[in-house]
Motif scaffolding. Structure first.
Motif, PDB file in Angstrom:
ATOM      1  N   LEU A  25       0.687  -1.242   0.052  1.00  0.00           N
ATOM      2  CA  LEU A  25       0.148  -0.090   0.064  1.00  0.00           C
ATOM      3  C   LEU A  25       0.961   1.245   0.101  1.00  0.00           C
ATOM      4  CD1 LEU A  25      -3.036   0.176  -0.023  1.00  0.00           C
ATOM      5  CD2 LEU A  25      -2.990   0.498   2.365  1.00  0.00           C
ATOM      6  N   HIS A  26       1.875   1.241   0.713  1.00  0.00           N
ATOM      7  CA  HIS A  26       3.006   2.411   0.612  1.00  0.00           C
ATOM      8  C   HIS A  26       3.449   2.561  -0.762  1.00  0.00           C
ATOM      9  CE1 HIS A  26       3.471   4.115   4.778  1.00  0.00           C
ATOM     10  NE2 HIS A  26       3.532   2.615   5.499  1.00  0.00           N
ATOM     11  N   GLN A  27       3.644   1.399  -1.469  1.00  0.00           N
ATOM     12  CA  GLN A  27       4.389   1.625  -2.800  1.00  0.00           C
ATOM     13  C   GLN A  27       3.398   2.141  -3.780  1.00  0.00           C
ATOM     14  OE1 GLN A  27       7.478   1.402  -2.911  1.00  0.00           O
ATOM     15  NE2 GLN A  27       7.718   0.820  -0.844  1.00  0.00           N
ATOM     16  N   SER A  28       1.893   2.215  -3.607  1.00  0.00           N
ATOM     17  CA  SER A  28       1.069   2.681  -4.757  1.00  0.00           C
ATOM     18  C   SER A  28       1.214   3.834  -4.898  1.00  0.00           C
ATOM     19  CB  SER A  28      -0.437   1.978  -4.130  1.00  0.00           C
ATOM     20  OG  SER A  28      -0.610   2.778  -2.849  1.00  0.00           O
ATOM     21  N   PRO A  29       0.643   4.417  -6.032  1.00  0.00           N
ATOM     22  CA  PRO A  29       0.963   5.906  -6.376  1.00  0.00           C
ATOM     23  C   PRO A  29       0.114   6.614  -5.219  1.00  0.00           C
ATOM     24  CG  PRO A  29       0.253   4.458  -8.249  1.00  0.00           C
ATOM     25  CD  PRO A  29       0.226   3.687  -7.287  1.00  0.00           C
ATOM     26  N   ALA A  30      -1.153   6.354  -4.976  1.00  0.00           N
ATOM     27  CA  ALA A  30      -1.961   7.107  -4.068  1.00  0.00           C
ATOM     28  C   ALA A  30      -2.575   6.381  -3.034  1.00  0.00           C
ATOM     29  CB  ALA A  30      -3.088   7.677  -4.978  1.00  0.00           C
ATOM     30  N   PRO A  31      -1.818   6.042  -1.803  1.00  0.00           N
ATOM     31  CA  PRO A  31      -2.011   5.137  -0.894  1.00  0.00           C
ATOM     32  C   PRO A  31      -3.362   5.596  -0.146  1.00  0.00           C
ATOM     33  CG  PRO A  31      -0.047   6.078  -0.153  1.00  0.00           C
ATOM     34  CD  PRO A  31      -0.517   6.650  -1.677  1.00  0.00           C
ATOM     35  N   ASP A  32      -4.225   4.659   0.236  1.00  0.00           N
ATOM     36  CA  ASP A  32      -5.508   4.912   1.114  1.00  0.00           C
ATOM     37  C   ASP A  32      -4.975   5.053   2.406  1.00  0.00           C
ATOM     38  OD1 ASP A  32      -7.757   4.850   2.486  1.00  0.00           O
ATOM     39  OD2 ASP A  32      -8.734   3.189   1.461  1.00  0.00           O
ATOM     40  N   LEU A  33      -4.873   6.238   3.003  1.00  0.00           N
ATOM     41  CA  LEU A  33      -4.229   6.572   4.413  1.00  0.00           C
ATOM     42  C   LEU A  33      -5.253   5.916   5.579  1.00  0.00           C
ATOM     43  CD1 LEU A  33      -3.031  10.119   3.876  1.00  0.00           C
ATOM     44  CD2 LEU A  33      -1.816   7.920   3.745  1.00  0.00           C
ATOM     45  N   LEU A  34      -6.410   5.790   5.260  1.00  0.00           N
ATOM     46  CA  LEU A  34      -7.554   5.209   6.166  1.00  0.00           C
ATOM     47  C   LEU A  34      -7.037   3.671   6.194  1.00  0.00           C
ATOM     48  CD1 LEU A  34      -9.801   5.784   8.111  1.00  0.00           C
ATOM     49  CD2 LEU A  34     -11.315   5.440   6.421  1.00  0.00           C
ATOM     50  N   MET A  35      -7.087   3.088   5.151  1.00  0.00           N
ATOM     51  CA  MET A  35      -6.713   1.551   5.150  1.00  0.00           C
ATOM     52  C   MET A  35      -5.225   1.348   5.787  1.00  0.00           C
ATOM     53  SD  MET A  35      -7.714  -1.268   4.306  1.00  0.00           S
ATOM     54  CE  MET A  35      -8.994  -1.288   3.392  1.00  0.00           C
ATOM     55  N   LEU A  36      -4.163   2.210   5.576  1.00  0.00           N
ATOM     56  CA  LEU A  36      -3.223   2.049   5.994  1.00  0.00           C
ATOM     57  C   LEU A  36      -3.257   2.222   7.448  1.00  0.00           C
ATOM     58  CD1 LEU A  36      -0.405   4.275   3.902  1.00  0.00           C
ATOM     59  CD2 LEU A  36      -0.358   1.846   4.568  1.00  0.00           C
ATOM     60  N   GLN A  37      -4.001   3.075   8.235  1.00  0.00           N
ATOM     61  CA  GLN A  37      -4.154   3.050   9.640  1.00  0.00           C
ATOM     62  C   GLN A  37      -4.657   2.050  10.165  1.00  0.00           C
ATOM     63  OE1 GLN A  37      -6.747   6.520  10.598  1.00  0.00           O
ATOM     64  NE2 GLN A  37      -5.459   6.868  12.468  1.00  0.00           N
ATOM     65  N   ARG A  38      -5.635   1.504   9.563  1.00  0.00           N
ATOM     66  CA  ARG A  38      -6.471   0.272   9.898  1.00  0.00           C
ATOM     67  C   ARG A  38      -5.583  -0.978   9.921  1.00  0.00           C
ATOM     68  NH1 ARG A  38     -12.058   1.179   6.869  1.00  0.00           N
ATOM     69  NH2 ARG A  38     -13.024   2.821   8.280  1.00  0.00           N
ATOM     70  N   LEU A  39      -4.944  -0.985   8.920  1.00  0.00           N
ATOM     71  CA  LEU A  39      -3.906  -2.263   8.855  1.00  0.00           C
ATOM     72  C   LEU A  39      -2.913  -2.245   9.812  1.00  0.00           C
ATOM     73  CD1 LEU A  39      -3.269  -2.695   4.907  1.00  0.00           C
ATOM     74  CD2 LEU A  39      -4.615  -4.328   6.322  1.00  0.00           C
ATOM     75  N   LYS A  40      -2.332  -1.094  10.158  1.00  0.00           N
ATOM     76  CA  LYS A  40      -1.205  -0.980  11.115  1.00  0.00           C
ATOM     77  C   LYS A  40      -1.947  -1.146  12.560  1.00  0.00           C
ATOM     78  CE  LYS A  40       1.663   2.442   8.635  1.00  0.00           C
ATOM     79  NZ  LYS A  40       2.453   3.587   8.855  1.00  0.00           N
ATOM     80  N   LYS A  41      -2.910  -0.611  12.845  1.00  0.00           N
ATOM     81  CA  LYS A  41      -3.710  -0.828  14.177  1.00  0.00           C
ATOM     82  C   LYS A  41      -3.896  -2.317  14.330  1.00  0.00           C
ATOM     83  CE  LYS A  41      -7.480   0.782  16.996  1.00  0.00           C
ATOM     84  NZ  LYS A  41      -8.661   1.698  17.075  1.00  0.00           N
ATOM     85  N   ARG A  42      -4.275  -2.897  13.300  1.00  0.00           N
ATOM     86  CA  ARG A  42      -4.554  -4.399  13.394  1.00  0.00           C
ATOM     87  C   ARG A  42      -3.271  -5.335  13.789  1.00  0.00           C
ATOM     88  NH1 ARG A  42      -6.965  -8.942  14.859  1.00  0.00           N
ATOM     89  NH2 ARG A  42      -6.574 -10.578  13.551  1.00  0.00           N
ATOM     90  N   LYS A  43      -2.202  -4.835  12.778  1.00  0.00           N
ATOM     91  CA  LYS A  43      -0.733  -5.324  13.107  1.00  0.00           C
ATOM     92  C   LYS A  43      -0.158  -5.183  14.507  1.00  0.00           C
ATOM     93  CE  LYS A  43       3.764  -5.106  11.295  1.00  0.00           C
ATOM     94  NZ  LYS A  43       4.633  -4.310  10.451  1.00  0.00           N
TER      95      LYS A  43
END
Length: 68
Positions: free
Chosen positions: A30-48
């Motif tokens: 997701l970080h490598q994508s051109p326009a990362p979905d910041l909300l999704m990143l936040q959710r994935l990091k919280k789950r991690k």
């Protein structure tokens, strides 16, 4: 702790560790994508982080207490 309990903990630990690695890969992608979905990143990091805490708890349950 019975052998069955310990086997179940080891199985859950392996499953959680795999999920943690999968989330790590998903976050990197997701970080490598051109326009990362910041909300999704936040959710994935919280789950991690939740998984990391659960893994640490299970590892503490498996490791025998050592009385010094």
């Amino acid at each position: 702790m019975t052998d069955e309990d310990e086997r179940e903990l080891h199985a859950e630990l392996a499953r959680l560790q795999q999920e943690h690695r999968d989330l790590d890969a998903a976050i990197d992608a997701l970080h490598q994508s051109p326009a990362p979905d910041l909300l999704m990143l936040q959710r994935l990091k919280k789950r991690k982080l939740h998984l990391r805490d659960r893994i640490a708890f299970i590892e503490d349950q498996i490791t025998p207490d050592i009385i010094a």
